[in-house]
Design an enzyme around this catalytic site. Sequence first.
Site, short mmCIF file in Angstrom:
data_model
loop_
_atom_site.label_atom_id
_atom_site.label_comp_id
_atom_site.label_asym_id
_atom_site.label_seq_id
_atom_site.Cartn_x
_atom_site.Cartn_y
_atom_site.Cartn_z
N GLY A 150 0.83 -1.19 0.00
CA GLY A 150 0.00 0.00 0.00
C GLY A 150 0.87 1.25 0.00
N CYS A 151 0.28 2.37 -0.38
CA CYS A 151 1.06 3.61 -0.49
C CYS A 151 1.50 4.12 0.88
CB CYS A 151 0.27 4.67 -1.24
SG CYS A 151 -1.40 4.96 -0.63
N TYR A 152 0.60 4.17 1.85
CA TYR A 152 1.00 4.58 3.20
C TYR A 152 2.04 3.63 3.80
CZ TYR A 152 -2.74 8.11 3.75
OH TYR A 152 -3.56 9.21 3.64
#
Length: 348
Positions: A150-152
């Site tokens: 995921g990006c986070y």
Amino acid sequence: MTLSIAVSGATGYAGGEVLRLLAIHPEVRVDTVTAHSSAGMRMGQLAPHLASVAELTVEETTVENLSRADVVFLALPHGASAEVAAQLPESTLVIDAGADHRLDQSRDWSRFYDTEYAGHWPYGLPELILADGTKQRERLRNTRRIAVPGCYPTASILALAPGMQAGLLDPEDVVIVAASGTSGAGKALKPHLLASEAMGSMSPYGVGGVHRHTPEIEQGIRWATEREAQVSFTPTLAPMPRGILATCTAHVAPGVGIEELREAYEGAYGQERYVRMLPEGQWPTTQSVLGSNHAHLQLALDQRSRRAIITAAIDNLAKGTAGGAIQSMNIALGLPEDLGLAQEGLAP
């Protein structure tokens, strides 16, 4: 030999970013783009900035259509990738940009997601330093299944892993506050993402430990330390299209100073092309990594609270999704890791 590529979910932000980066990759050719509601339309109508695939017609996302390719990118909502991936040939390199194959523990999946657990694939974060001192890229070589982070988690794990692996940070009390651009919420129409609602305003969401990226961040820390992590993660929506700025804090071990921290991070990332510790006193900005596969980091030590503060900036669609996916694809195929990823950041 040129590799044939299929991108599912090609009309969304993540799929479109995969196509943008692949346009300059010298070893691949995009032959198939698929989606659902836009099937039958020409890509040039839907994504006019993607000149390299403008004449391709969007096809339905079926196993038959995707199986024609050597490499398949799945940029689908959680719960949708697993069913498709399970039917693709074992010889096909499948890269899942969704959540379905990121978590290695079914209990974590069940607590945060509403679909059946689909199992765990090699994690596509090559620069992640593991507890034994090796890097995650070694687990990506020759694999035919990759789960894109995921990006986070990409920003947060890169910010925390070196200090955790070196035993300098306490994994039991980690606090992360991160701001993301609106593209992180996807392309579907939502009232709170309208320009009149989002521009000029910031707002929190997923507050109180309920955001689905929380167990993934804890997992990355656990891989770096072989200790269980406790993370308080609060995401916020920033009035910008792209980018993530993650501020991560953790207590330091007794006697640890700023020089030890900086040495650990320089040791972990000093030879990495896409993860850079900035010179002391220079702090990351989202603008500096816009459109690129780079992550910029900086750290400080709050002597009063004995907490390290590590800040990371990435482009959520590039390093946070498509860039990491293509970098991992290159490793799995034995290609130079930087193919298709030569873009520098955009400014202004």
